[in-house]
Enzyme design. Structure first.
Site, PDB file in Angstrom:
ATOM      1  CE  LYS A  91       1.971   0.127  12.839  1.00 34.71           C
ATOM      2  NZ  LYS A  91       0.600  -0.025  12.307  1.00 34.71           N
ATOM      3  CG  ASN A 136       2.989   4.307   1.948  1.00 41.79           C
ATOM      4  OD1 ASN A 136       3.790   3.930   1.110  1.00 41.79           O
ATOM      5  ND2 ASN A 136       2.260   3.467   2.674  1.00 41.79           N
ATOM      6  CB  THR A 137       3.948  10.534   4.909  1.00 35.58           C
ATOM      7  OG1 THR A 137       2.560  10.196   4.915  1.00 35.58           O
ATOM      8  CG2 THR A 137       4.092  12.041   5.085  1.00 35.58           C
ATOM      9  CG  PHE A 158      -0.637   9.318   6.927  1.00 36.98           C
ATOM     10  CD1 PHE A 158      -0.491   7.964   7.121  1.00 36.98           C
ATOM     11  CD2 PHE A 158       0.270  10.175   7.560  1.00 36.98           C
ATOM     12  CE1 PHE A 158       0.529   7.443   7.919  1.00 36.98           C
ATOM     13  CE2 PHE A 158       1.285   9.674   8.364  1.00 36.98           C
ATOM     14  CZ  PHE A 158       1.418   8.314   8.546  1.00 36.98           C
ATOM     15  CB  SER A 212       3.616   5.557   7.251  1.00 35.44           C
ATOM     16  OG  SER A 212       3.175   5.461   5.914  1.00 35.44           O
ATOM     17  CG  ASN A 221       3.966   1.185   9.605  1.00 32.35           C
ATOM     18  OD1 ASN A 221       3.262   0.707   8.712  1.00 32.35           O
ATOM     19  ND2 ASN A 221       3.763   2.394  10.097  1.00 32.35           N
ATOM     20  CG  ASN A 270      -0.396   0.736   2.400  1.00 34.16           C
ATOM     21  OD1 ASN A 270      -0.482   1.965   2.484  1.00 34.16           O
ATOM     22  ND2 ASN A 270       0.198  -0.008   3.330  1.00 34.16           N
TER      23      ASN A 270
END
Length: 344
Positions: free
Chosen positions: A221, A181-182, A119, A179, A250, A115
């Site tokens: 996390k 993805n940021t 966010f 994450s 994560n 993925n």
């Protein structure tokens, strides 16, 4: 066995024919409807072993990981399905759409997902309004992050904003700095950056504790893609700052476990079975380095009860699932509850 458990094997092929994100959205909506008409209730007959962790009483050791319910729209339904705790989010100060679609991919051959959602969420204040109306007795965690356009030097402000907004409705708050993805988010795991962030959050936590008359534990996390030096540095900061808990881990950016798959080069975090081994290694390392009173929540690659029991053997006080629920369905909940009731 609930009707949802019984019919999931029939529903799964249909859901897997849909785009992964569309299927995800539809599943959450179906959960809400199934709960309203009473199709989830009998799963609570599964083994229940309450756990006292961080000053909270968890009905059982199994939680739903952040990412499944980003907007806090189905908390009561997840609880009825059997989860002892539900972590919503990741939530940011301002609503944001996330990254361009497509951004969620299934790798069924590997029991994995990739993925790069970014966010996508309705914003912390919209989620708080929903959480105020919840009826569940399950523990609810609120996972918080920074907006994509907030520079890292201002990231502390975003996390403080979310902490203040969520404090009155959260049972615990999870700080997501892992994450992939940021852009730049994982840079906040650097020792100096994470020390500054946690110091500010712990200071605000103490102030909010006095204001609200309750203690809301603060967890961090972390990523599975940490080397030994990074793990040692983070553990040092967590011990110094007396963090209330750590969530390990994560998703991973490593692709070794899915080499050759046609989707292996898709940008994003890889979850599911391929992350299990690395997640377990990181979990074990932190358990060895952290103070005994700092609990760990183990997440990453739980596809059956044995996977959950292994994480508890390695030092997790609680466990969470996400990708495993996609592949196994509601039956995974009952299996993990049975396994964790026997563990520890």
């Amino acid at each position: 066995m609930t009707l949802l458990e019984k019919f999931y094997p029939t529903l799964k092929p249909w859901l897997f024919r849909l785009d992964a994100e569309r299927a995800h959205t539809l599943t959450v909506k179906m959960m809400v409807i199934a709960h309203r008409v009473g199709l989830l209730q009998s799963v609570v007959s599964a083994p229940q072993k309450p756990r006292n962790v961080m000053g909270l009483t968890f009905p059982n050791a199994l939680g739903l990981a952040a990412g499944m319910d980003k907007s806090a729209s189905a908390v009561d339904a997840w609880s009825a399905l059997g989860f002892g705790f539900v972590e919503v989010g990741t939530l940011t100060p301002r609503p944001q759409p996330g990254n361009p679609k497509p951004r969620l991919f299934r790798l069924p051959e590997n029991e994995a997902l990739i993925n790069r959602m970014g966010f996508n969420n309705p914003g912390i204040h919209a989620a708080v309004k929903k959480l105020k109306r919840r009826r569940t007795k399950a523990v609810v965690g609120v996972n918080i992050g920074k907006n994509f356009d907030t520079p890292n030097e201002k990231a502390v402000d975003d996390y403080l904003h979310c902490l203040k907004a969520a404090y009155s409705v959260a049972d615990y708050i999870a700080v997501n700095i892992s994450s992939p993805n940021t852009k730049g988010l994982r840079d906040l795991q650097a020792e100096s950056a994470v020390r500054e962030l946690i110091f500010a959050l712990k200071k605000e936590q103490a102030s909010l504790q006095k204001e609200h008359g309750k203690t809301v534990p603060l967890l961090v996390k972390i990523a599975p893609d940490l080397n030994d030096m990074q793990i040692e540095a983070l553990a040092r900061v967590f011990n110094e700052q007396n963090i209330d808990g750590v969530i390990a881990t994560n998703t991973t950016i490593d692709r070794e476990a899915v080499t050759g798959h046609r989707l292996a080069n898709e940008t994003g975090g890889l979850s599911g079975a391929p992350v299990r081994e690395r997640s377990n290694l990181v979990l074990q390392a932190f358990r060895m380095l952290l103070k005994e009173q700092i609990p760990l929540i183990g997440v990453g690659g739980i596809l059956n009860g044995a996977d959950a029991a292994e994480k508890m053997k390695l030092g997790a006080a609680l466990v969470q699932v996400y990708s495993g629920l996609v592949y196994r369905g509601p039956g995974l909940v009952r299996e993990v509850l049975a396994a964790t009731a026997q563990a520890g």
